[in-house]
Design an enzyme around this catalytic site. Structure first.
Site, PDB file in Angstrom:
ATOM      1  N   SER A  52      14.760  21.448 -16.509  1.00  0.00           N
ATOM      2  CA  SER A  52      13.532  22.188 -16.789  1.00  0.00           C
ATOM      3  C   SER A  52      13.902  23.461 -17.535  1.00  0.00           C
ATOM      4  O   SER A  52      14.953  24.052 -17.281  1.00  0.00           O
ATOM      5  CB  SER A  52      12.841  22.532 -15.460  1.00  0.00           C
ATOM      6  OG  SER A  52      12.030  23.683 -15.618  1.00  0.00           O
ATOM      7  N   GLU A  87       9.774   8.449 -16.806  1.00  0.00           N
ATOM      8  CA  GLU A  87       8.401   8.917 -17.063  1.00  0.00           C
ATOM      9  C   GLU A  87       7.927   8.517 -18.454  1.00  0.00           C
ATOM     10  O   GLU A  87       6.774   8.126 -18.654  1.00  0.00           O
ATOM     11  CB  GLU A  87       8.331  10.440 -16.930  1.00  0.00           C
ATOM     12  CG  GLU A  87       8.529  10.932 -15.505  1.00  0.00           C
ATOM     13  CD  GLU A  87       8.724  12.441 -15.475  1.00  0.00           C
ATOM     14  OE1 GLU A  87       7.708  13.157 -15.406  1.00  0.00           O
ATOM     15  OE2 GLU A  87       9.877  12.895 -15.536  1.00  0.00           O
ATOM     16  N   LYS A 128      15.869  21.983 -11.308  1.00  0.00           N
ATOM     17  CA  LYS A 128      15.249  20.687 -11.573  1.00  0.00           C
ATOM     18  C   LYS A 128      16.166  19.678 -12.255  1.00  0.00           C
ATOM     19  O   LYS A 128      16.973  20.015 -13.105  1.00  0.00           O
ATOM     20  CB  LYS A 128      13.991  20.867 -12.459  1.00  0.00           C
ATOM     21  CG  LYS A 128      12.838  21.550 -11.768  1.00  0.00           C
ATOM     22  CD  LYS A 128      12.311  20.776 -10.577  1.00  0.00           C
ATOM     23  CE  LYS A 128      11.526  19.551 -11.020  1.00  0.00           C
ATOM     24  NZ  LYS A 128      10.272  19.934 -11.665  1.00  0.00           N
ATOM     25  N   HIS A 162       0.832  -1.217   0.000  1.00  0.00           N
ATOM     26  CA  HIS A 162       0.000   0.000   0.000  1.00  0.00           C
ATOM     27  C   HIS A 162       0.862   1.261   0.000  1.00  0.00           C
ATOM     28  O   HIS A 162       0.411   2.310   0.464  1.00  0.00           O
ATOM     29  CB  HIS A 162      -0.950   0.034   1.204  1.00  0.00           C
ATOM     30  CG  HIS A 162      -1.718  -1.238   1.405  1.00  0.00           C
ATOM     31  ND1 HIS A 162      -2.970  -1.454   0.883  1.00  0.00           N
ATOM     32  CD2 HIS A 162      -1.376  -2.394   2.048  1.00  0.00           C
ATOM     33  CE1 HIS A 162      -3.392  -2.663   1.206  1.00  0.00           C
ATOM     34  NE2 HIS A 162      -2.431  -3.261   1.910  1.00  0.00           N
TER      35      HIS A 162
END
Ligand code: ARG
Length: 465
Positions: free
Chosen positions: A280, A293, A286, A159
């Site tokens: 970024s 992804e 970043k 979980h």
């Protein structure tokens, strides 16, 4: 004969320009062009051996086709967009090389229906060999990281809540199991790509005395398909391969998701090397896990490819229908995407640094050895259900007091249950907790080392069908 209908005594009109483009499969067919030529070479040899065409015609065909194969490989093959597909392109080119009369005999005892069915099987055997190697490469990358982290402990999650301590190697080996199963699925699918459909004709075979088994043998296939109608209508092997691809992409997406999560400041478990991250355009600080992804994102497309073919095949009547031309674009997309994701992930895995201290710190909170304490009581005769309740109350007490289990003394434990033994506190040490899990398939060091050795030995075996 209408200009753009090479087979056509039947037609008095040329095909409409828009229809020509609409029905063309040339773009995707480049993927199977080499396979088409291989199939034709075997077919030509067999036709000559069986006396269906002359020896000399057979030789001319084979020489011409071999030249075409070279042209395809070096990029000089003159594709003619006006000819519907790869089959017509190769046939026309052969006519240009060896003359209409001889080239015109190549299609004896063959239809494009059994021809394309063969081409895709040959293509799959070729491509799946490469994919098997990529899967093995990814497995090896996971094993190499696992080898280095046999002694690195971390929380295992359920979980997405801290559950019980495990070795990082055990966690990595769990992913390797997924990709090993994927390799098995590829092997299974391959076994059903290994029968030759040639000789099935358009749907009802051929009256010519062909030797189907000979064609299969020339192509290194294991036998021939048993039913001519099924042979030209069947696309199960594509479905199986695309299912394997979709399942494997789901595995890759689960791994990718953990890499995304674990590289956040919130987790801080890993650092992905600069070569596998991007910046970024606006936020200078970043460092984004874009590769992971994108792997996660591409999974949707590969699942879509499988669904597209399932829906195309649903309720399709016997036998060949032109709908079946729509089988290949999703197949190519599925395999190309899967390969790319396997390759980039296999390269990224060695570029990951695991932050051992952060992983270790994560074990201090979250009561990951609460189960051990209950199991300790069980070894002292307390029923597990009761022990579970006792430890639950201990955890609630700690939460209220802002303590962890390690802060408690033996005396405090005994206030919750008199059966806590003198060694009770040892049970909540994470190293000991992991080492008690000697069960086959468990995270104890000896089991993990065995699993590693087994996996490494398996991957040393040569890749076979
Ligand atoms: N391009 C076709 C396909 O991929 C080849 C077979 C064509 N057969 C036919 N009867 N038109 O399915």
């Amino acid at each position: 004969m209408a200009a753009n209908k090479p087979w056509g005594g039947r037609f008095s009109q040329a095909t409409d320009q828009v229809v020509e483009t609409f029905t063309s499969s040339i773009e995707g067919d480049r993927n199977i062009a080499v396979d088409d030529v291989e199939g034709s070479i075997a077919h030509a040899r067999m036709l000559a051996e069986c006396g269906i065409i002359s020896e000399e015609d057979g030789e001319q065909m084979v020489l011409g086709l071999q030249k075409i194969r070279v042209e395809l490989e070096d990029g000089s093959f003159p594709w003619d967009a006006r000819l519907e597909d790869v089959h017509m392109n190769v046939e026309r080119r052969l006519a240009a090389l060896i003359g209409d009369a001889t080239a015109g005999r190549l299609h004896t005892a063959r239809s494009r229906n059994d021809q394309v069915a063969l081409d895709v099987r040959l293509f799959l055997r070729r491509r799946l060999g490469e994919i098997t190697e990529l899967l093995a490469r990814l497995e090896r990358a996971l094993l190499d990281q696992a080898r280095q982290h046999v002694d690195t402990l971390m929380p295992g999650y359920t979980h997405l809540q801290r559950g019980q301590p495990v070795r990082l190697a055990h966690h990595l080996l769990a992913y390797r199991e997924m990709f090993a199963r994927d390799r098995g699925r590829v092997r299974d699918a391959l076994s059903r790509c290994s029968a030759s459909p040639l000789g099935s004709g358009a749907l009802a075979g051929t009256p010519h005395p062909v030797n189907r088994a000979r064609v299969a043998a020339l192509l290194g296939l294991n036998g021939v398909t048993p039913n001519s109608m099924d042979a030209v209508a069947d696309r199960d092997h594509l479905l199986e391969v695309m299912s394997a691809s979709a399942i494997s992409m789901v595995h890759l997406s689960r791994l990718a998701e953990e890499l995304v999560l674990f590289s956040t400041a919130e987790f801080g478990f890993i650092e992905i090397a600069d070569a596998f991250t991007t910046g970024s355009s606006m936020m200078p600080q970043k460092k984004n896990p874009d590769v992971a992804e994108l792997v996660r994102g591409k999974t949707g497309r590969v699942i879509g490819d499988l669904v597209a073919l399932l829906v195309t095949l649903k309720a399709l009547p016997m036998t060949y229908n032109r709908d079946l031309q729509e089988d290949k674009p999703p197949l190519y997309d599925s395999l190309a995407t899967w390969s790319a994701c396997l390759e980039v992930t296999a390269r990224m895995i060695p570029a990951i640094t695991f932050k051992k201290e952060r992983l270790r710190q994560a074990l201090d909170q979250g009561f990951v050895t609460a189960t051990e304490l209950a199991d300790h009581l069980v070894t002292r005769g307390v029923p597990f259900r009761d022990a579970h309740g006792v430890v639950g109350r201990i955890v609630a007490h700690c939460v209220a007091e802002q303590k962890v289990l390690a802060d408690l003394s033996l005396a405090e434990l005994r206030r919750f249950h008199p059966q806590f033994g003198d060694d009770a506190l040892e049970w909540i040490e994470v190293e000991r907790a992991v080492e008690r899990r000697q069960v086959p398939g468990g995270p104890a060091k000896a089991r993990v080392l065995e699993a590693l050795a087994l996996a490494e030995a398996e991957l040393k075996e040569p890749v076979h069908e």
